[in-house]
Design an enzyme around this catalytic site. Sequence first.
Site, PDB file in Angstrom:
ATOM      1  N   LYS A 111       5.851  53.514  31.045  1.00 46.60           N
ATOM      2  CA  LYS A 111       6.141  54.148  29.755  1.00 46.60           C
ATOM      3  C   LYS A 111       7.540  54.754  29.719  1.00 46.60           C
ATOM      4  O   LYS A 111       8.203  54.747  28.677  1.00 46.60           O
ATOM      5  CB  LYS A 111       5.087  55.206  29.428  1.00 46.60           C
ATOM      6  CG  LYS A 111       3.730  54.636  29.073  1.00 46.60           C
ATOM      7  CD  LYS A 111       2.769  55.716  28.619  1.00 46.60           C
ATOM      8  CE  LYS A 111       1.434  55.140  28.194  1.00 46.60           C
ATOM      9  NZ  LYS A 111       0.503  56.188  27.709  1.00 46.60           N
ATOM     10  N   LYS A 198      -2.242  42.607  30.428  1.00 44.78           N
ATOM     11  CA  LYS A 198      -3.378  43.281  29.809  1.00 44.78           C
ATOM     12  C   LYS A 198      -3.227  43.343  28.293  1.00 44.78           C
ATOM     13  O   LYS A 198      -2.131  43.557  27.773  1.00 44.78           O
ATOM     14  CB  LYS A 198      -3.508  44.702  30.374  1.00 44.78           C
ATOM     15  CG  LYS A 198      -4.728  45.446  29.847  1.00 44.78           C
ATOM     16  CD  LYS A 198      -4.722  46.898  30.286  1.00 44.78           C
ATOM     17  CE  LYS A 198      -5.867  47.666  29.645  1.00 44.78           C
ATOM     18  NZ  LYS A 198      -5.830  49.107  29.944  1.00 44.78           N
ATOM     19  N   LYS A 201      -3.189  47.712  22.534  1.00 47.76           N
ATOM     20  CA  LYS A 201      -3.126  48.006  21.101  1.00 47.76           C
ATOM     21  C   LYS A 201      -1.715  48.345  20.649  1.00 47.76           C
ATOM     22  O   LYS A 201      -1.426  48.353  19.451  1.00 47.76           O
ATOM     23  CB  LYS A 201      -4.075  49.162  20.762  1.00 47.76           C
ATOM     24  CG  LYS A 201      -3.778  50.464  21.478  1.00 47.76           C
ATOM     25  CD  LYS A 201      -4.899  51.460  21.253  1.00 47.76           C
ATOM     26  CE  LYS A 201      -4.691  52.708  22.081  1.00 47.76           C
ATOM     27  NZ  LYS A 201      -5.816  53.646  22.005  1.00 47.76           N
TER      28      LYS A 201
END
Length: 336
Positions: A111, A198, A201
């Site tokens: 991130k 993976k 969303k």
Amino acid sequence: MKTIFSGIQPSGIPTIGNYIGAMQQFIKLQDDYQCFFCVVDEHAITVPQDRLKLREQILQLAALYVAVGIDPKKAAIFIQSEVPAHAEAGWIVQCNTYVGELERMTQFKDKSQKNNTAGVSAALLTYPPLMVADIVLYNTDLVPVGEDQKQHLELTRDFVDRFNNRYAAKNQTILTKPEVHIPEQGARIMSLQEPTKKMSKSDTNQKNFISMMDTPDSIRKKIKSAVTDSSGIIEYDVAEKPGISNLLTIYSAFSGQNIDELVAQYQGAGYGQFKADLAEAIVNVIEPIQQRQAELLESGELDLILDEGAEQARRVANKTLQKMKNAVGLGRKPRK
């Protein structure tokens, strides 16, 4: 009865990966455990959010918990920020966690690289202690998570050992050490277009995931365009055939059939028929969920569920928080 805690961030609309990896587990576990299922909205603000959109997504996710089949009479469903003990306990955890432990977190590395152009929030480094607090506040015995969250559970277990060793009296414990629960299949649903990555969303490519809010036509189109391979043979082999293996995992989760049964059923069939049937299996599950979610959002029922869930959560969390405060010496000495 043992206790389960789990939470999902309201940063975006959950995908079928969230449904398979987390929500399906919740439904199966609620009959045999004391369950606390949380919308972890405080975790969502580690990266910038639109405040109005975030509030909308918080309610959508809470409604989705109920719509998929979680029974508010069996489980506490609540919003994290409505139970202040999470933030207070998170600070105590942070004061007993090492920087080196947090810097090793894979999600921090990922991130921080994605958000480095706008500056990296300190919370991206320190939010794992809040996650630890989420878990320990409810004397959690079992945490149902996907493979990607195992590292955070190890941090939790290490923290509990450290806290108990540092502050508890001899042969006693203050906090419960949780175990991780990962489903045999479906713990890690992969991207439809990049099946070695993976499903997420937050992916910018809408074709990579199926949202729990996608229309039937959108679901059919996304499954039809999902990456497979040129062999045309339906078999489960993650290393050699990640695309079709991922679709088999999804099909198994939505149909209730195991993967071996599906492979046998489609022996000699092409990818076209397989994908068409898979899409319908997903639609047949998601459509009723969407209808129930809409009903909850339009009525006052959801507010009552969340009020009751928060009150139940506060009763348990506040007791654990007081134990943690007593252990580290915060506040005045409790009166007898």
